[in-house]
Design an enzyme around this catalytic site. Structure first.
Site, PDB file in Angstrom:
ATOM      1  N   GLU A   1       2.638   3.576  -7.746  1.00  8.55           N
ATOM      2  CA  GLU A   1       1.372   3.632  -8.595  1.00  8.55           C
ATOM      3  C   GLU A   1       1.361   4.501  -9.434  1.00  8.55           C
ATOM      4  O   GLU A   1       1.920   5.826  -9.358  1.00  8.55           O
ATOM      5  CB  GLU A   1      -0.004   3.838  -7.492  1.00  8.55           C
ATOM      6  CG  GLU A   1      -1.104   3.871  -8.509  1.00  8.55           C
ATOM      7  CD  GLU A   1      -2.382   4.384  -7.598  1.00  8.55           C
ATOM      8  OE1 GLU A   1      -3.290   4.739  -7.839  1.00  8.55           O
ATOM      9  OE2 GLU A   1      -2.301   3.923  -6.335  1.00  8.55           O
TER      10      GLU A   1
ATOM     11  N   LYS B   1      -8.417   6.996   0.155  1.00  7.66           N
ATOM     12  CA  LYS B   1      -7.528   6.251  -0.394  1.00  7.66           C
ATOM     13  C   LYS B   1      -6.513   7.026  -1.159  1.00  7.66           C
ATOM     14  O   LYS B   1      -5.374   6.924  -1.242  1.00  7.66           O
ATOM     15  CB  LYS B   1      -8.050   5.137  -1.292  1.00  7.66           C
ATOM     16  CG  LYS B   1      -6.963   3.940  -1.872  1.00  7.66           C
ATOM     17  CD  LYS B   1      -6.416   4.388  -3.185  1.00  7.66           C
ATOM     18  CE  LYS B   1      -5.239   3.582  -3.682  1.00  7.66           C
ATOM     19  NZ  LYS B   1      -4.728   3.785  -4.860  1.00  7.66           N
TER      20      LYS B   1
ATOM     21  N   ASP C   1       6.306   4.660   9.665  1.00  6.85           N
ATOM     22  CA  ASP C   1       5.414   3.617   9.586  1.00  6.85           C
ATOM     23  C   ASP C   1       4.145   3.821   9.034  1.00  6.85           C
ATOM     24  O   ASP C   1       3.105   4.524   9.658  1.00  6.85           O
ATOM     25  CB  ASP C   1       5.019   3.120  11.115  1.00  6.85           C
ATOM     26  CG  ASP C   1       4.466   1.815  11.204  1.00  6.85           C
ATOM     27  OD1 ASP C   1       3.918   1.242  10.144  1.00  6.85           O
ATOM     28  OD2 ASP C   1       4.321   1.204  12.180  1.00  6.85           O
TER      29      ASP C   1
ATOM     30  N   HIS D   1      -4.719   9.143 -15.794  1.00  4.81           N
ATOM     31  CA  HIS D   1      -4.416   7.800 -14.978  1.00  4.81           C
ATOM     32  C   HIS D   1      -3.735   6.899 -15.968  1.00  4.81           C
ATOM     33  O   HIS D   1      -2.826   6.343 -16.194  1.00  4.81           O
ATOM     34  CB  HIS D   1      -5.313   7.188 -14.362  1.00  4.81           C
ATOM     35  CG  HIS D   1      -4.824   6.041 -13.586  1.00  4.81           C
ATOM     36  ND1 HIS D   1      -4.028   6.011 -12.469  1.00  4.81           N
ATOM     37  CD2 HIS D   1      -4.958   4.688 -13.922  1.00  4.81           C
ATOM     38  CE1 HIS D   1      -3.709   5.002 -12.038  1.00  4.81           C
ATOM     39  NE2 HIS D   1      -4.252   4.170 -12.978  1.00  4.81           N
TER      40      HIS D   1
END
Length: 437
Positions: free
Chosen positions: A85, A278, A294, A391
């Site tokens: 990202e 998130k 993991d 962003h």
């Protein structure tokens, strides 16, 4: 694809690719060209990667980046991050730089206990189940001694075992609830092996016990839990309000006020909390992936922890007290530094070396820091300039690729949008205009 494929797992990698091209791409070899382009020229290394999963046909790359200048407990650390990202690594690095000059990040391990359960069903009297457990407990513990031995030598192993009555939640439901310390291993295999042995011994002892008034208890399943509310690290940053300075035209006092309110909103509003958390996981997952741990287990455990009081909430907390701004979080992180992919993947091993070959506790601290830094960077933008400006400027590289700009055009477009927020339509329009000249 009109018919099932038989014996797919027995095909060679090349045969699997050929089948895919025939079944799904009408024989177009463009697909196989893309697939084979990502094969590693080093055959032994490629075989190692093929062994990580099943039915593999190629490698799927993630960018592996570095976020330097993290001051963690008075020690400078460079954090390896594997993530696709745009802006995540840059945001983490920005937060690291901000707090480098204000005391850095402080961490504390609260606990490192993990758990697992043998899930049971029994429809007789609760007193009978308790009597059986008292009858069988010594043999249950004895049966896992050999499994427990090597972990015990490292200071870990089974910590407790108890019978838990869950019949109020589900008719007939009991569990053997076990807690474990697994030291530098994530411990999934050790925990599951231990639980399965407990289940085997439980069944054997049940045939010997004469006190059941109905059918003997049934073992449904034995499995570790990825919910780890007792494997928690605290991470925090703190400074005086006047040390914050002016940020994008916003005073330090106003920044701290808006920042704490943004966290308060994520604490009470689940719609905001999900996106808030998130963003935290952007940082945490990137470290977890880079170190071969993991990330699915970590994600599940963290989000369950965020809901532990019955409502999904922010994982982070912020406050202003006595002219001091504090931002902190508790993160449940079950991580390992030995075994599994961490000890096999060349880049995971390299990541561990970058981090100074940390213990599991030290890796928990670094990972937590990256999560807090990511959240700080996101909220920093949200309460000042807004999230899209930064962003989209990071995302412009991908956008320029998608609109087909060449290297010279990319340079011109980056310059043209230096002080503007780019969009696909605006970039395409500007590119068209450049090409018409």
């Amino acid at each position: 694809m009109n018919v099932p494929v038989i014996g797919f797992s027995k095909l060679s990698k090349t045969e699997k690719v050929n089948w895919l091209v025939t079944a799904y791409f009408n024989g177009d070899t463009t697909a196989s060209d893309i697939i084979t382009r990502y094969w590693n020229d080093d055959k032994k290394l490629q075989e190692l990667h093929d062994g990580f999963s099943e039915n593999t046909i190629t490698n799927y790359y993630f960018p592996f980046g570095l976020a330097p200048n993290f001051l963690i407990d008075d020690k400078l650390v460079t954090i390896p991050m594997a993530i696709e990202e745009s802006s995540v690594v840059a945001a983490a690095s920005k937060a690291a730089k901000f707090w480098l000059e204000r005391g850095g990040f402080k961490t504390q391990i609260k606990s490192t206990i993990k758990s697992g359960q043998v899930h049971l069903m029994y429809h007789g009297l609760n007193s009978e189940m308790e009597a059986f457990y008292a009858f069988a407990k010594a043999d249950l513990l004895q049966s896992i001694q050999s499994i427990n031995a090597s972990m015990k030598k490292r200071g870990g192993g089974l910590q407790s075992l108890e019978l838990v009555n869950k019949t109020e939640n589900l008719d007939g439901y009991y569990q053997l609830h076990a807690t474990f310390e697994t030291k530098d291993a994530m411990g999934a295999n050790f925990i599951n092996t231990t639980l399965e042995q407990l289940a085997t011994t439980f069944r054997e002892k049940a045939t010997e016990f004469k006190g059941f008034s109905s059918d003997a208890p049934e073992v449904i399943m034995s499995i570790l839990s990825n919910y780890v509310p007792q494997c928690v690290v605290n991470v925090s940053v703190s400074c005086k309000i006047d040390e914050i300075g002016t940020i994008n035209g916003v005073s330090g006092a106003d920044f701290a006020r808006k920042f704490t309110r943004a966290v308060d909103i994520a604490t009470v509003e689940p719609y905001r909390a999900v996106t808030h958390n998130k963003g935290i996981m952007n940082g945490i997952d990137a470290v977890v992936i880079a170190t071969g741990n993991d990330f699915r287990a970590v994600e599940a455990g963290v989000h369950a922890y965020a809901s532990r009081d019955g409502q999904y909430r922010s994982l982070t907390r912020a406050r202003v007290e006595n002219d001091t701004f504090t931002f902190e979080a508790d993160f449940p992180l079950a991580l390992g530094t030995v075994g599994g992919l961490t000890s096999l993947h060349p880049l995971s091993k390299l990541a561990m070396r970058i981090l100074g070959n940390p213990s599991a506790e030290d890796l928990m601290k670094v990972t937590a820091v990256c999560g807090l830094a990511q959240n700080f960077a996101a909220l920093h933008s949200l309460v000042t300039t807004g999230i899209q400006a930064g962003h989209m400027k990071m995302h412009i590289v991908n956008m320029l690729e998608q609109i087909g700009a060449n290297d010279a055009e990319k340079a011109q477009l980056k310059q043209a949008f230096q002080d503007k927020t780019p969009s696909f339509s605006a970039l395409r329009e500007t590119l068209d205009g450049m090409r018409k000249k």
